[in-house]
Design a protein around this motif. Structure first.
Motif, PDB file in Angstrom:
ATOM      1  N   ASP A   1       6.205  -4.504   7.408  1.00 61.34           N
ATOM      2  CA  ASP A   1       4.914  -5.064   7.822  1.00 61.34           C
ATOM      3  C   ASP A   1       3.877  -3.961   7.979  1.00 61.34           C
ATOM      4  OD1 ASP A   1       6.009  -7.681   7.834  1.00 61.34           O
ATOM      5  OD2 ASP A   1       6.851  -7.294   9.819  1.00 61.34           O
ATOM      6  N   ASP A   2       3.379  -3.735   9.213  1.00 58.95           N
ATOM      7  CA  ASP A   2       2.338  -2.727   9.441  1.00 58.95           C
ATOM      8  C   ASP A   2       2.909  -1.442  10.047  1.00 58.95           C
ATOM      9  OD1 ASP A   2       2.948  -3.778  11.916  1.00 58.95           O
ATOM     10  OD2 ASP A   2       0.873  -3.775  12.614  1.00 58.95           O
ATOM     11  N   ARG A   3       4.218  -1.233   9.886  1.00 57.00           N
ATOM     12  CA  ARG A   3       4.887  -0.048  10.428  1.00 57.00           C
ATOM     13  C   ARG A   3       5.522   0.763   9.305  1.00 57.00           C
ATOM     14  NH1 ARG A   3       2.689   0.733  14.823  1.00 57.00           N
ATOM     15  NH2 ARG A   3       4.358   2.001  15.581  1.00 57.00           N
ATOM     16  N   LEU A   4       5.425   2.073   9.422  1.00 58.04           N
ATOM     17  CA  LEU A   4       6.092   2.971   8.488  1.00 58.04           C
ATOM     18  C   LEU A   4       7.175   3.727   9.250  1.00 58.04           C
ATOM     19  CD1 LEU A   4       3.068   4.667   6.680  1.00 58.04           C
ATOM     20  CD2 LEU A   4       4.425   2.744   5.870  1.00 58.04           C
ATOM     21  N   TYR A   5       8.265   3.971   8.586  1.00 60.54           N
ATOM     22  CA  TYR A   5       9.331   4.798   9.136  1.00 60.54           C
ATOM     23  C   TYR A   5       9.384   6.034   8.265  1.00 60.54           C
ATOM     24  CZ  TYR A   5      10.229   0.652  11.784  1.00 60.54           C
ATOM     25  OH  TYR A   5      10.077  -0.421  12.629  1.00 60.54           O
ATOM     26  N   CYS A   6       9.051   7.170   8.875  1.00 56.06           N
ATOM     27  CA  CYS A   6       8.847   8.410   8.131  1.00 56.06           C
ATOM     28  C   CYS A   6       9.681   9.536   8.716  1.00 56.06           C
ATOM     29  CB  CYS A   6       7.378   8.835   8.209  1.00 56.06           C
ATOM     30  SG  CYS A   6       6.231   7.621   7.578  1.00 56.06           S
ATOM     31  N   ALA A   7       9.824  10.607   7.932  1.00 52.72           N
ATOM     32  CA  ALA A   7      10.450  11.842   8.394  1.00 52.72           C
ATOM     33  C   ALA A   7       9.578  12.999   7.922  1.00 52.72           C
ATOM     34  CB  ALA A   7      11.852  11.980   7.835  1.00 52.72           C
ATOM     35  N   ARG A   8       9.476  14.020   8.753  1.00 53.23           N
ATOM     36  CA  ARG A   8       8.708  15.209   8.375  1.00 53.23           C
ATOM     37  C   ARG A   8       9.344  15.849   7.154  1.00 53.23           C
ATOM     38  NH1 ARG A   8       6.686  18.646  13.448  1.00 53.23           N
ATOM     39  NH2 ARG A   8       6.911  20.221  11.840  1.00 53.23           N
ATOM     40  N   ILE A   9       8.517  16.360   6.266  1.00 47.33           N
ATOM     41  CA  ILE A   9       8.991  17.023   5.051  1.00 47.33           C
ATOM     42  C   ILE A   9       9.858  18.238   5.394  1.00 47.33           C
ATOM     43  CG2 ILE A   9       8.230  18.363   3.027  1.00 47.33           C
ATOM     44  CD1 ILE A   9       7.755  15.442   2.650  1.00 47.33           C
ATOM     45  N   ASP A  10       9.493  18.958   6.456  1.00 48.24           N
ATOM     46  CA  ASP A  10      10.207  20.188   6.815  1.00 48.24           C
ATOM     47  C   ASP A  10      11.391  19.958   7.749  1.00 48.24           C
ATOM     48  OD1 ASP A  10       8.779  19.497   9.054  1.00 48.24           O
ATOM     49  OD2 ASP A  10       7.858  21.459   9.339  1.00 48.24           O
ATOM     50  N   ASP A  11      11.805  18.703   7.959  1.00 51.29           N
ATOM     51  CA  ASP A  11      12.920  18.375   8.844  1.00 51.29           C
ATOM     52  C   ASP A  11      14.178  18.101   8.015  1.00 51.29           C
ATOM     53  OD1 ASP A  11      14.695  17.462  10.731  1.00 51.29           O
ATOM     54  OD2 ASP A  11      13.507  15.732  11.343  1.00 51.29           O
ATOM     55  N   PRO A  12      15.139  19.030   7.990  1.00 47.31           N
ATOM     56  CA  PRO A  12      16.340  18.836   7.176  1.00 47.31           C
ATOM     57  C   PRO A  12      17.201  17.663   7.656  1.00 47.31           C
ATOM     58  CG  PRO A  12      16.575  20.787   8.538  1.00 47.31           C
ATOM     59  CD  PRO A  12      15.164  20.290   8.708  1.00 47.31           C
ATOM     60  N   ILE A  13      17.069  17.284   8.918  1.00 44.27           N
ATOM     61  CA  ILE A  13      17.840  16.168   9.464  1.00 44.27           C
ATOM     62  C   ILE A  13      17.181  14.829   9.130  1.00 44.27           C
ATOM     63  CG2 ILE A  13      18.758  15.144  11.593  1.00 44.27           C
ATOM     64  CD1 ILE A  13      18.693  17.963  12.785  1.00 44.27           C
TER      65      ILE A  13
ATOM     66  N   MET B   1       0.821  -1.190   0.000  1.00 47.50           N
ATOM     67  CA  MET B   1       0.000   0.000   0.000  1.00 47.50           C
ATOM     68  C   MET B   1       0.868   1.258   0.000  1.00 47.50           C
ATOM     69  SD  MET B   1      -3.069   0.876   2.563  1.00 47.50           S
ATOM     70  CE  MET B   1      -3.734   2.482   2.670  1.00 47.50           C
ATOM     71  N   PHE B   2       1.746   1.415   0.987  1.00 45.93           N
ATOM     72  CA  PHE B   2       2.657   2.555   1.033  1.00 45.93           C
ATOM     73  C   PHE B   2       4.037   2.097   0.576  1.00 45.93           C
ATOM     74  CE2 PHE B   2      -0.485   3.603   4.341  1.00 45.93           C
ATOM     75  CZ  PHE B   2      -0.902   4.840   3.881  1.00 45.93           C
ATOM     76  N   ASN B   3       4.757   3.029  -0.060  1.00 46.26           N
ATOM     77  CA  ASN B   3       6.098   2.741  -0.559  1.00 46.26           C
ATOM     78  C   ASN B   3       7.037   3.874  -0.158  1.00 46.26           C
ATOM     79  OD1 ASN B   3       5.529   0.340  -2.235  1.00 46.26           O
ATOM     80  ND2 ASN B   3       4.226   1.768  -3.348  1.00 46.26           N
ATOM     81  N   PRO B   4       8.333   3.580  -0.055  1.00 46.97           N
ATOM     82  CA  PRO B   4       9.289   4.650   0.227  1.00 46.97           C
ATOM     83  C   PRO B   4       9.133   5.782  -0.795  1.00 46.97           C
ATOM     84  CG  PRO B   4      10.355   2.522   0.445  1.00 46.97           C
ATOM     85  CD  PRO B   4       8.982   2.266  -0.132  1.00 46.97           C
TER      86      PRO B   4
ATOM     87  N   ILE C   1       5.548   4.849  12.782  1.00 45.51           N
ATOM     88  CA  ILE C   1       4.104   4.984  12.934  1.00 45.51           C
ATOM     89  C   ILE C   1       3.393   3.798  12.306  1.00 45.51           C
ATOM     90  CG2 ILE C   1       3.981   7.493  13.099  1.00 45.51           C
ATOM     91  CD1 ILE C   1       3.583   7.681  10.181  1.00 45.51           C
ATOM     92  N   SER C   2       2.172   3.572  12.723  1.00 40.72           N
ATOM     93  CA  SER C   2       1.353   2.487  12.200  1.00 40.72           C
ATOM     94  C   SER C   2       0.734   2.889  10.864  1.00 40.72           C
ATOM     95  CB  SER C   2       0.243   2.161  13.200  1.00 40.72           C
ATOM     96  OG  SER C   2      -0.705   1.304  12.629  1.00 40.72           O
ATOM     97  N   VAL C   3       0.656   1.941   9.934  1.00 38.95           N
ATOM     98  CA  VAL C   3       0.037   2.237   8.633  1.00 38.95           C
ATOM     99  C   VAL C   3      -1.426   2.617   8.789  1.00 38.95           C
ATOM    100  CG1 VAL C   3       1.618   0.817   7.287  1.00 38.95           C
ATOM    101  CG2 VAL C   3      -0.487  -0.181   8.137  1.00 38.95           C
ATOM    102  N   ASP C   4      -2.082   2.160   9.839  1.00 37.97           N
ATOM    103  CA  ASP C   4      -3.496   2.464  10.077  1.00 37.97           C
ATOM    104  C   ASP C   4      -3.732   3.908  10.511  1.00 37.97           C
ATOM    105  OD1 ASP C   4      -4.132  -0.166   9.464  1.00 37.97           O
ATOM    106  OD2 ASP C   4      -4.074  -0.799  11.560  1.00 37.97           O
ATOM    107  N   SER C   5      -2.676   4.599  10.947  1.00 37.17           N
ATOM    108  CA  SER C   5      -2.867   5.953  11.489  1.00 37.17           C
ATOM    109  C   SER C   5      -2.615   7.051  10.461  1.00 37.17           C
ATOM    110  CB  SER C   5      -1.954   6.158  12.695  1.00 37.17           C
ATOM    111  OG  SER C   5      -0.600   6.137  12.296  1.00 37.17           O
ATOM    112  N   VAL C   6      -2.231   6.694   9.220  1.00 33.34           N
ATOM    113  CA  VAL C   6      -1.944   7.706   8.204  1.00 33.34           C
ATOM    114  C   VAL C   6      -2.706   7.431   6.913  1.00 33.34           C
ATOM    115  CG1 VAL C   6       0.356   8.225   9.085  1.00 33.34           C
ATOM    116  CG2 VAL C   6       0.080   6.499   7.319  1.00 33.34           C
ATOM    117  N   SER C   7      -2.761   8.453   6.076  1.00 37.83           N
ATOM    118  CA  SER C   7      -3.318   8.303   4.728  1.00 37.83           C
ATOM    119  C   SER C   7      -2.425   9.096   3.784  1.00 37.83           C
ATOM    120  CB  SER C   7      -4.766   8.805   4.682  1.00 37.83           C
ATOM    121  OG  SER C   7      -4.840  10.141   5.082  1.00 37.83           O
TER     122      SER C   7
END
Length: 59
Positions: free
Chosen positions: A24-36, A1-4, A42-48
């Protein structure tokens, strides 16, 4: 469903995030506005997929 590289947002609102990796059911994300690109787990169920709504650029 979600991809890098996908842009997501919490279903309850908040900052846009770029998916860095998916496990699996976890995403590893970074904020768009975070230069670092601090990684957040986060859980895939909590985002769209992020979508802008409205008439942007119209005064």
């Amino acid at each position: 469903m979600f991809n890098p590289g996908d842009i997501v947002q919490s279903k309850t609102g908040g900052p846009r995030m770029r998916v860095l990796s998916v496990e699996d059911d976890r995403l590893y994300c970074a904020r768009i506005d975070d230069p670092i690109e601090k990684e957040v787990e986060i859980s895939v169920d909590s985002v769209s997929f992020y979508r802008e709504e409205g008439d942007f650029g119209v005064c």
